[in-house]
Design a protein around this motif. Structure first.
Motif, PDB file in Angstrom:
ATOM      1  N   ILE A  18       9.110   2.561   8.093  1.00 53.54           N
ATOM      2  CA  ILE A  18       7.941   2.177   7.310  1.00 53.54           C
ATOM      3  C   ILE A  18       7.850   0.657   7.289  1.00 53.54           C
ATOM      4  O   ILE A  18       8.817  -0.013   6.906  1.00 53.54           O
ATOM      5  N   LEU A  19       6.740   0.139   7.754  1.00 57.46           N
ATOM      6  CA  LEU A  19       6.548  -1.301   7.785  1.00 57.46           C
ATOM      7  C   LEU A  19       5.948  -1.762   6.468  1.00 57.46           C
ATOM      8  O   LEU A  19       5.301  -0.991   5.758  1.00 57.46           O
ATOM      9  N   ALA A  20       6.159  -3.026   6.186  1.00 54.67           N
ATOM     10  CA  ALA A  20       5.691  -3.565   4.912  1.00 54.67           C
ATOM     11  C   ALA A  20       4.185  -3.390   4.764  1.00 54.67           C
ATOM     12  O   ALA A  20       3.692  -3.090   3.671  1.00 54.67           O
ATOM     13  N   GLU A  21       3.443  -3.530   5.899  1.00 49.90           N
ATOM     14  CA  GLU A  21       1.979  -3.444   5.775  1.00 49.90           C
ATOM     15  C   GLU A  21       1.505  -2.010   5.549  1.00 49.90           C
ATOM     16  O   GLU A  21       0.361  -1.793   5.152  1.00 49.90           O
ATOM     17  N   ASP A  22       2.377  -1.011   5.810  1.00 50.17           N
ATOM     18  CA  ASP A  22       1.984   0.382   5.552  1.00 50.17           C
ATOM     19  C   ASP A  22       2.025   0.723   4.068  1.00 50.17           C
ATOM     20  O   ASP A  22       1.446   1.720   3.628  1.00 50.17           O
ATOM     21  N   VAL A  23       2.776  -0.083   3.318  1.00 52.32           N
ATOM     22  CA  VAL A  23       3.063   0.310   1.937  1.00 52.32           C
ATOM     23  C   VAL A  23       1.955  -0.121   1.002  1.00 52.32           C
ATOM     24  O   VAL A  23       1.435  -1.233   1.096  1.00 52.32           O
ATOM     25  N   GLN A  24       1.557   0.799   0.138  1.00 52.35           N
ATOM     26  CA  GLN A  24       0.595   0.483  -0.923  1.00 52.35           C
ATOM     27  C   GLN A  24       1.200   0.875  -2.260  1.00 52.35           C
ATOM     28  O   GLN A  24       2.049   1.751  -2.322  1.00 52.35           O
ATOM     29  N   ASP A  25       0.718   0.215  -3.295  1.00 54.55           N
ATOM     30  CA  ASP A  25       1.169   0.607  -4.619  1.00 54.55           C
ATOM     31  C   ASP A  25       0.592   1.967  -4.979  1.00 54.55           C
ATOM     32  O   ASP A  25      -0.442   2.371  -4.452  1.00 54.55           O
ATOM     33  N   THR A  26       1.290   2.645  -5.867  1.00 47.75           N
ATOM     34  CA  THR A  26       0.773   3.926  -6.344  1.00 47.75           C
ATOM     35  C   THR A  26      -0.573   3.683  -7.032  1.00 47.75           C
ATOM     36  O   THR A  26      -0.674   2.778  -7.852  1.00 47.75           O
ATOM     37  N   PRO A  27      -1.613   4.447  -6.663  1.00 48.35           N
ATOM     38  CA  PRO A  27      -2.917   4.231  -7.302  1.00 48.35           C
ATOM     39  C   PRO A  27      -2.827   4.420  -8.809  1.00 48.35           C
ATOM     40  O   PRO A  27      -2.012   5.213  -9.294  1.00 48.35           O
TER      41      PRO A  27
ATOM     42  N   SER B  38       4.126  10.320 -12.208  1.00 49.14           N
ATOM     43  CA  SER B  38       5.585  10.351 -12.307  1.00 49.14           C
ATOM     44  C   SER B  38       6.100   8.931 -12.406  1.00 49.14           C
ATOM     45  O   SER B  38       5.558   8.020 -11.772  1.00 49.14           O
ATOM     46  N   PRO B  39       7.122   8.698 -13.163  1.00 44.99           N
ATOM     47  CA  PRO B  39       7.673   7.336 -13.237  1.00 44.99           C
ATOM     48  C   PRO B  39       8.602   7.018 -12.068  1.00 44.99           C
ATOM     49  O   PRO B  39       9.180   5.956 -12.021  1.00 44.99           O
ATOM     50  N   PHE B  40       8.758   7.959 -11.143  1.00 43.22           N
ATOM     51  CA  PHE B  40       9.770   7.805 -10.097  1.00 43.22           C
ATOM     52  C   PHE B  40       9.211   7.263  -8.786  1.00 43.22           C
ATOM     53  O   PHE B  40       9.889   7.248  -7.781  1.00 43.22           O
ATOM     54  N   LEU B  41       7.914   6.868  -8.773  1.00 45.80           N
ATOM     55  CA  LEU B  41       7.303   6.503  -7.499  1.00 45.80           C
ATOM     56  C   LEU B  41       7.380   5.007  -7.250  1.00 45.80           C
ATOM     57  O   LEU B  41       7.095   4.200  -8.124  1.00 45.80           O
ATOM     58  N   LEU B  42       7.771   4.642  -6.033  1.00 44.14           N
ATOM     59  CA  LEU B  42       7.814   3.233  -5.653  1.00 44.14           C
ATOM     60  C   LEU B  42       6.488   2.805  -5.045  1.00 44.14           C
ATOM     61  O   LEU B  42       6.155   1.633  -5.046  1.00 44.14           O
ATOM     62  N   GLY B  43       5.782   3.768  -4.458  1.00 46.89           N
ATOM     63  CA  GLY B  43       4.527   3.447  -3.797  1.00 46.89           C
ATOM     64  C   GLY B  43       4.191   4.523  -2.780  1.00 46.89           C
ATOM     65  O   GLY B  43       4.797   5.598  -2.777  1.00 46.89           O
ATOM     66  N   MET B  44       3.193   4.247  -1.954  1.00 42.61           N
ATOM     67  CA  MET B  44       2.784   5.200  -0.926  1.00 42.61           C
ATOM     68  C   MET B  44       2.785   4.482   0.417  1.00 42.61           C
ATOM     69  O   MET B  44       2.553   3.279   0.479  1.00 42.61           O
ATOM     70  N   ALA B  45       3.050   5.256   1.466  1.00 42.12           N
ATOM     71  CA  ALA B  45       2.937   4.669   2.808  1.00 42.12           C
ATOM     72  C   ALA B  45       2.017   5.562   3.625  1.00 42.12           C
ATOM     73  O   ALA B  45       2.147   6.798   3.581  1.00 42.12           O
ATOM     74  N   ARG B  46       1.072   4.931   4.354  1.00 43.19           N
ATOM     75  CA  ARG B  46       0.143   5.721   5.133  1.00 43.19           C
ATOM     76  C   ARG B  46       0.439   5.442   6.600  1.00 43.19           C
ATOM     77  O   ARG B  46       0.279   4.319   7.087  1.00 43.19           O
ATOM     78  N   ILE B  47       0.941   6.442   7.304  1.00 40.29           N
ATOM     79  CA  ILE B  47       1.241   6.294   8.726  1.00 40.29           C
ATOM     80  C   ILE B  47       0.561   7.444   9.470  1.00 40.29           C
ATOM     81  O   ILE B  47       0.738   8.618   9.091  1.00 40.29           O
ATOM     82  N   ASN B  48      -0.169   7.116  10.516  1.00 40.29           N
ATOM     83  CA  ASN B  48      -0.884   8.127  11.320  1.00 40.29           C
ATOM     84  C   ASN B  48      -1.672   9.088  10.439  1.00 40.29           C
ATOM     85  O   ASN B  48      -1.603  10.314  10.615  1.00 40.29           O
ATOM     86  N   ASP B  49      -2.368   8.524   9.461  1.00 36.50           N
ATOM     87  CA  ASP B  49      -3.217   9.310   8.573  1.00 36.50           C
ATOM     88  C   ASP B  49      -2.445  10.288   7.697  1.00 36.50           C
ATOM     89  O   ASP B  49      -3.035  11.204   7.128  1.00 36.50           O
TER      90      ASP B  49
END
Lengths: 606, 177
Positions: B128-137, B145-156
């Motif tokens: 997972i590259l840094a640019e793939d990562v987004q904050d949890t909406p 959930s309080p356990f989420l670091l964020g979301m990563a979108r790769i190949n849709d």
């Protein structure tokens, strides 16, 4: 520190410049040195005390000479000049003794012991250095300087040589003579022990524990192979023979590994010898120590954990049990009291006995104090044992005044804490005027217990054998109830309450009928009860493992173990199961969890 | 016993050292192990994964939350096992052939702690590259959930980055099931 040292003996700038180099020395070497010096000192302490009590013994004095010579050499190598010089002076003194140039050997023992204390204190300080990144701690204020010790040794050497008097006032003159302390006869095997000691190797306990774990796995793997149904189908005599060999070797490896953690209890006994010597002088009582079963082996962890309780019990005997010589003579006893330490194995346990022939425990006085402190309701009917066990309550003391020796009420509760931590038990026997005996019953090892594997539904649990009195299948006529719910069984004419394990743990059990299951008769703090389980599967020796921080608060579990089929079995803490009612907060969860766990067996894929 | 995906995973490989100046996203970037829970893809950093086991018999421990399934024997070491479905509030599901126990290493109190987490299926290891990562909406009032670091979108495909230390922190018996 011995009491005859005045504050003038302490000169503060005791740090020799040469000492500093050790702090920059290889920490590993320094640690080795510390461990080795301590071992040496412990090994000869008993010999010095023996010399003191019997006078000459060339074997003992030679051994002591060798030890100080070794310490001198090691300290010289590490440039620890204080230790080196003190060891050198003691060596010179002992050499005089060896060549019979001293009038009396017993008179030098005191100063030799003080030198040993000095070297010990120095190594303690070095250990701090070794573990604190080279920060040099100040010498403890009570620490006597090397010069003072050296002067004392020299003074002793010259006075013992010049004077032909039997006893030199090197120690406090008003204390009873050092001859009052009789030590156990030197074991005939001590020479042999000495030769084997040199061929031993120090291994980290963590490595041994890891080895134990791996051996456990090996045994399980071996069992799995031996019971493989395909192999069993083969009629191959060679394979059968090879498998039998594998089994034999694995069993032997397991036995050896277990024995590697075992040490003889003698070392712990010897430690009390010094305490008895020092304390008996302080309080003016005459005490002889005898020991039985020094060679009895027990787990190293238990042996170490036992050190404090032993010292506290001996201290208690000296202070409370044993009378001063005049009183003893008045009641027609030998003015020299006896403290006897004994250790022996019995029924999978080790028993350590501390006995004295003093005045015994005073039932009325203990009871009065306990009532005064609110530990016992006035007028309560207690058995002798229940009364005696009160002395283990924190803060309990029958001493009239707080002395340097005891009276603060700490001590016996430490004994109780340690023994409970070791899953052991204390019993007391006492006869007024004749003395008291404390029995410590301890497991042989903390790592392995003999357990009874029981099942409730699909769950299997291990009940430690030491908590089982008997196992029986109840018949209808022995069962009864109180007010419709409290269930009881009559075992050997006594009504015992029944605790159903499946109710305590909220498990799905395969039977609700008491007559279809088994009752395990157990004892908790003197009260007997029956634990009801579905069935008893067999006896097994298991290696105890901790359940870890996740389950540290689960009541009723003492740990877990890997069973012979590789699955984890939980070890029950019978005492806690009896004491704690089912936890209501988790009752609903527990019920669901056990259904879910039952599902695991059908859903599990191996 | 191990699923094919599990066998392909190189668990001892640590993510490459970060040479670019760290920004908030970088801590979440790197190699991740992706697994499935109830048709959603979750991922945790490979660095915290020790190994992957097939589902096996678990010894249940009484008086513990439902999500704590019990203990297993990991080569002589007894470790707790947590059902991640139940821990994250998904409905329970019967264990199947693909069900795996992912053994993760956390440091809750300065010492290493191994815990097994039960997941529906282990799918792959992704970088997972840094640019793939987004904050949890921001879901407004309802936080999933309080356990989420964020979301990563790769190949849709969306992967939910899970804070496994946080997930396992409160799973003692005092915690919520």
């Amino acid at each position: 520190m011995p009491e005859d040292l005045t504050p003038n003996d302490l000169d503060l700038p005791s740090q020799e410049p040469g000492d500093m180099s050790a702090y920059t020395a290889d920490p590993a070497m320094l640690t080795d040195f510390i461990v080795e010096v301590r071992e040496h000192l412990t090994s000869i302490e008993e010999k010095i005390l023996h010399i003191e009590s019997t006078g000459a013994d060339s074997g003992d004095i030679n051994a002591a000479f060798r030890v100080f010579h070794t310490i001198k050499g090691l300290a010289g190598f590490l440039e620890l000049s204080d230790i080196q010089q003190v060891a050198h002076e003691v060596e010179t003194l002992l050499d005089l003794g060896r060549s019979r140039k001293l009038a009396s050997l017993s008179s030098i023992a005191d100063v030799v012991l003080q030198s040993m204390d000095f070297i010990r204190a120095e190594t303690d300080r070095l250990e701090l250095v070794a573990t604190s990144d080279g920060v040099v701690p100040e010498p403890a204020p009570s620490l006597v300087s090397a010069d003072t010790i050296i002067q004392k040794i020299r003074a002793t050497a010259s006075s013992s040589q010049e004077s032909s008097e039997e006893h030199q006032p090197s120690a406090a003159g008003d204390a009873p003579s050092a001859h009052d302390i009789r030590l156990p006869e030197t074991q005939p095997s001590s020479a042999k022990q000495e030769s084997t000691r040199n061929s031993s190797l120090r291994v980290e306990t963590a490595k041994l524990d890891h080895l134990m774990n791996m051996i456990g796995e090996l045994v399980i793997a071996q069992t799995l192979i031996s019971h493989n149904p395909r192999l069993l189908g083969l009629q191959d005599s060679r394979l059968t023979g090879d498998l039998a060999l594998l089994t034999r070797v694995t069993t032997e490896v397991q036995r050896i590994t277990t024995s590697m953690r075992m040490v003889p209890i003698g070392t712990q006994f010897h430690r009390t010898a010094r305490l008895i010597r020092d304390l008996s002088r302080q309080v003016g009582k005459r005490i002889a120590l005898s020991t039985v079963g020094e060679e009895t082996e027990l787990d190293k962890t238990i042996a170490e954990e036992l050190a404090d309780p032993l010292l506290h019990m001996v201290r208690n005997s000296i202070d409370h049990g044993i009378e001063i010589p005049e009183q003893r003579i008045a009641v027609g006893k030998d003015p020299t009291a006896n403290i006897r330490l004994a250790a022996y194995h019995t029924a999978g346990q080790i028993v350590v006995q501390v006995s004295d022939d003093g005045r015994g425990l005073d039932r009325n006085r203990i009871l009065a104090k306990a009532t005064e402190r609110g530990l016992v309701r006035p007028g309560a009917q207690l058995t002798d044992t229940e009364v005696y066990l009160l002395i283990f309550e924190p803060g309990f003391s029958t001493a009239e005044a707080v002395t340097g020796l005891s009276g603060r009420g700490v001590g016996m509760d430490v004994v109780k804490k340690h023994v409970e931590k070791l899953r052991g038990r204390i019993d007391i026997q006492s006869e007024p005027g004749k003395g008291a005996t404390f029995f410590l019953r301890l497991p042989l090892t903390l790592a392995i217990i003999e357990g009874l594997v029981v099942c409730v539904g699909d769950n299997r649990y291990i009940v430690p054998m030491f908590s089982i009195l008997e196992i029986l299948r109840p018949d209808e006529s022995s069962l009864s109830t109180v007010q419709g719910n409290g269930e009881m069984a009559t075992v050997r004419g006594i009504l015992l309450p029944i605790v159903r394990l499946h109710e305590r743990f909220n498990l799905v059990s395969s039977t609700r009928q008491l007559t279809e299951g088994m009752l395990i008769v157990s004892q908790s703090e003197g009260k007997r009860f029956c634990l009801f389980v579905d069935d008893v599967l067999g006896k097994q020796e298991v290696v105890i493992k901790t359940l870890g921080a996740t389950f540290k608060d689960v009541a009723g579990l003492a740990g877990c173990a890997v069973l012979s089929d590789g699955r984890v079995g939980l070890i029950l803490d019978v005492h806690a199961i009896y004491r704690t009612p089912p936890i209501q907060a988790f009752a609903h969860l527990g019920a669901q969890a056990s259904t879910a766990s039952a599902d695991n067996h059908t859903q599990g894929v191996d | 016993m191990e699923s094919p995906a599990a066998a392909a995973v190189q668990t001892n490989q640590r993510p490459p050292a970060l040479s670019i100046p760290p920004v908030a996203n970088d801590l979440r970037a790197g190699k991740h192990l992706v697994f499935r829970l109830a048709s959603e893809d979750f991922s945790i950093r490979v660095a915290s994964v020790q190994e992957i086991l097939g589902i096996m018999e678990i010894t249940s421990v009484p008086q513990t939350p439902l999500s704590v399934k019990g203990v297993i024997n990991l080569r002589g070491r007894v470790i707790p096992v947590v059902d991640l479905r139940l821990r994250l509030g998904f409905p329970a599901q019967a264990y199947a052939e693909q069900t795996c126990i992912v053994v993760v290493r956390t440091r809750p109190a300065g010492f290493d702690l191994l815990t097994g987490i039960i997941v529906d299926e282990v799918s792959e290891v992704v970088n997972i590259l840094a640019e793939d990562v987004q904050d949890t909406p921001d879901f407004g009032a309802s936080i999933p959930s309080p356990f989420l670091l964020g979301m990563a979108r790769i190949n849709d495909k969306v992967r939910i980055l899970l804070d496994i230390d946080e997930v396992l922190k409160g799973h003692d018996i005092a915690g919520q099931p």
